[in-house]
Design an enzyme around this catalytic site. Structure first.
Site, PDB file in Angstrom:
ATOM      1  N   GLU A 138      29.010  41.506  68.397  1.00  0.00           N
ATOM      2  CA  GLU A 138      28.306  42.419  67.488  1.00  0.00           C
ATOM      3  C   GLU A 138      26.796  42.438  67.661  1.00  0.00           C
ATOM      4  O   GLU A 138      26.167  43.465  67.441  1.00  0.00           O
ATOM      5  CB  GLU A 138      28.634  42.053  66.023  1.00  0.00           C
ATOM      6  CG  GLU A 138      30.079  42.255  65.613  1.00  0.00           C
ATOM      7  CD  GLU A 138      30.459  43.723  65.517  1.00  0.00           C
ATOM      8  OE1 GLU A 138      29.553  44.574  65.396  1.00  0.00           O
ATOM      9  OE2 GLU A 138      31.668  44.032  65.586  1.00  0.00           O
ATOM     10  N   SER A 191      64.551  39.141   7.002  1.00  0.00           N
ATOM     11  CA  SER A 191      64.560  37.855   6.296  1.00  0.00           C
ATOM     12  C   SER A 191      63.816  36.749   7.036  1.00  0.00           C
ATOM     13  O   SER A 191      63.627  35.655   6.480  1.00  0.00           O
ATOM     14  CB  SER A 191      66.001  37.413   6.045  1.00  0.00           C
ATOM     15  OG  SER A 191      66.637  38.303   5.144  1.00  0.00           O
TER      16      SER A 191
END
Length: 625
Positions: free
Chosen positions: A92, A384
């Site tokens: 690079e 309940s």
């Protein structure tokens, strides 16, 4: 001839443009406003590259990877192989250690190529320029962006060392398929860390960033392999590989072993992320502001919290949870099996009550990530199942009654409210124990009325039921008649108070650490006493009776202690069971998302069987501990 002269002219311009850039930047360094602008735009002290965060189970195993589309695992300089550093410099930017961010000759070559093809096909960018682009800019190919890139690169070179630039570059670049940085790429493509890779495998990965779409290993394996071979040839020519190393690498077969990001147990992990936001809000002093009546204050607090959470999740943190995978798997299997072939949905929560840890959470039969989680987002009438918390425990707490005291089970009617017992039968005087075990309604309403509605509701306050309001303070609440009700997690959490009379919120998160292992956040909860010892003793006696000789006999398993309470709403639209053993409190809800009758599956009691399946596993696990 004109073309040749044009090339010569361009080549003559390159050094001139480079010198102009150098002089311009030197001049700008004397201009305080430009210098400040670059410092602001390129703040080297606050460079942050988003990293993947993790969530772990109770054994420390990763169950979820958290990222905003960028999967990245940051590597420090010492963890990056020297071969990889030399490789990127070779392919690079060979003058990386000589230039100051810009390579004039590379730019010249790029200008020539681009002029010939009338395009931006040749980049000419240094490693520093590529880093500047990845950190601060877009991939747009324009001359304006390129000039900005040059300035930013110059600034990075002034502020960072070459080693720091290279480290950031290797961690920043894209390797396709959601992988950013070499370590994430290594774990995605090979299912192993970078330190275990051969030079051939490293070179194959290094082939990708040049053109991630073209060199995507999943779609263009051979193209990527050819580029890898060219890279190895370059490394040989640059004397970064010996001939023997080159021959070994060039003939090594590259075997991909794709590992997708982990996303296990979504019911639980999605809830844990929501809890993470609550934890951050509490720790940052934002909790009260988020509940403010002032909309501006709420908005500002929400924005601050969102920003903080985002930054944390991008910093590579680990969220440690109490999840027990074996319990989670069994709960999931049981919900799916017991509700198979039915339109009914199910939810479950399991809390280790001595530690106040949420070890399992099921949000539905086939819960998908970020869908509706019934365990904590669904608020349903409890039937309940609310009686222990709203009627019986408050009655014992505020009186000297015993479980043997008697109460009328006869029909009840007041101001047009005439509830019936589930059996539609009228009973005479029955013991409190009997009324509770058989879940009679009229005795519960009489005790609720006798103790006082407001007085009884005050006992619910420590549990902070989100959807319970003053409008619910009426007789119907004694048998579960709420406007919205509560979530399965809320109700299960409240039942943990019947362990020792104290309440402390159950938490999924045990701690949050940064990438170095330092603890950032931890819940700082404290237990509150909600029931006295005598009330707890009586309630445990009643809850036990429900399972051994009441409405929940199908849920029974041998245990040093077992107890719980069923709940069924009108028309059998909801079926509940919340029960305790010596170490765990488990809650199960079964119903349809759009409330409708469950009479077809009621005989098989899926809510009880799911609870039993889960706790049988817990019991067997304990036997092997």
């Amino acid at each position: 001839m004109r073309t040749i002269l044009g090339y010569i002219f361009i080549l003559m311009l390159v050094p001139f443009l480079y010198i102009l850039l150098v002089f311009s930047v030197n001049e700008w360094t004397h201009a305080q406003s430009v210098e400040q602008l670059l410092d602001k735009k390129v703040n080297y002290k606050s460079i942050t590259i988003p990293q993947t965060s993790y969530m772990t189970d109770d054994a420390g195993k990763i169950i979820s990877e958290i990222s905003n589309a960028e999967r990245r695992i940051y590597l420090s300089q010492k963890d990056i192989p020297e071969f990889l550093k030399q490789l990127f410099i070779t392919i690079e930017d060979r003058s990386f250690y000589q230039h100051s961010g810009v390579d004039a000759l590379a730019i010249g070559r790029a200008i020539l190529v681009n002029s010939k093809h009338d395009s931006f096909s040749q980049g000419g960018s240094t490693i520093t320029q590529q880093l500047a682009r990845n950190l601060y800019l877009t991939q747009e190919k324009t001359y304006n962006r390129k000039l900005t890139e040059l300035l930013y690169s110059w600034q990075l070179e002034k502020k960072l060392t070459k080693s720091e630039i290279l480290e950031l570059y290797i961690n920043a670049i894209y390797y396709q398929n959601g992988s950013y940085g070499i370590e994430a790429a290594s774990q995605f493509y090979y299912s192993k860390p970078l330190k275990q890779l051969s030079k051939a495998e490293i070179a194959y990965l290094a082939a990708i960033p040049n053109n991630p779409t073209l060199y995507n290993p999943l779609t263009h394996y051979q193209l990527t392999k050819k580029r890898q071979e060219r890279i190895l040839q370059q490394m040989l020519q640059a004397n970064k590989l010996s001939k023997a190393e080159y021959q070994t690498a060039i003939h090594e077969k590259i075997k991909l072993d794709i590992s997708k990001p982990k996303s296990l147990y979504p019911d639980y992990t999605v809830y844990a992320l929501q809890e993470f936001s609550q934890l951050v809000a509490q720790s940052e002093g934002l909790s009260e502001k988020l509940k403010s009546h002032n909309s501006k204050t709420r908005k500002e607090a929400n924005e601050k919290l969102s920003k903080k959470v985002k930054l944390l999740l991008q910093s590579g943190i680990t969220i440690h949870t109490a999840l027990d995978p074996s319990i989670q798997k069994r709960a999931r299997q049981s919900v799916q099996m017991r509700l198979a072939g039915s339109e009914a949905e199910g939810a479950a929560a399991v809390i280790q009550h001595n530690t106040h840890r949420l070890v399992s959470l099921i949000g539905g039969k086939n819960y998908k990530i970020n869908s509706f989680n019934r365990a904590y987002q669904s608020f349903r009438q409890p039937g309940s199942a609310i009686k222990p918390l709203l009627v019986y425990a408050p009655y014992f707490e505020d009186s000297h009654a015993t479980t043997a005291d008697r109460v009328s089970g006869a029909n009840y009617c007041k101001n047009g409210y005439c509830p019936k017992n589930y059996t539609r039968k009228s009973y005479g005087m029955v013991t409190i124990k009997k009324a509770f075990a058989e879940s009679y309604n009229t005795p519960a309403i009489r005790l609720f009325e006798k103790n006082g509605i407001e007085r009884s509701f005050r006992h619910l306050e420590p549990f902070h039921f989100k959807e319970v309001t003053a409008a619910d303070h009426r007789l119907t609440a004694a048998v579960g008649g709420f406007a919205y009700g509560m979530s399965p997690l809320e109700l299960t959490d409240a039942y943990t108070s019947f362990t020792d009379g104290t309440y402390q919120p159950a938490r999924a998160i045990t701690s949050v650490t940064d990438k170095s292992g330092k603890t950032l956040y931890r819940w700082n909860d404290h237990s509150a006493v909600v029931w006295n010892g005598d009330t707890v003793r009586k309630m445990r006696e009643l809850l036990h009776e429900v399972i051994v000789d009441g409405t929940a006999k199908k849920a029974y398993i041998p245990s040093s202690y077992i107890g719980g309470k069923t709940g069924t709403t009108n028309g059998v639209k909801d079926m509940w069971f919340v029960g305790l053993t010596e170490d765990y409190t488990t809650g199960v809800w079964v119903g349809k998302d759009r409330p409708a009758g469950l009479a077809a599956i009621q005989p098989s009691a899926p809510h009880l069987m799911i609870w039993k399946d889960i706790n049988k596993l817990i019991k067997s696990k304990k036997g092997f501990e």
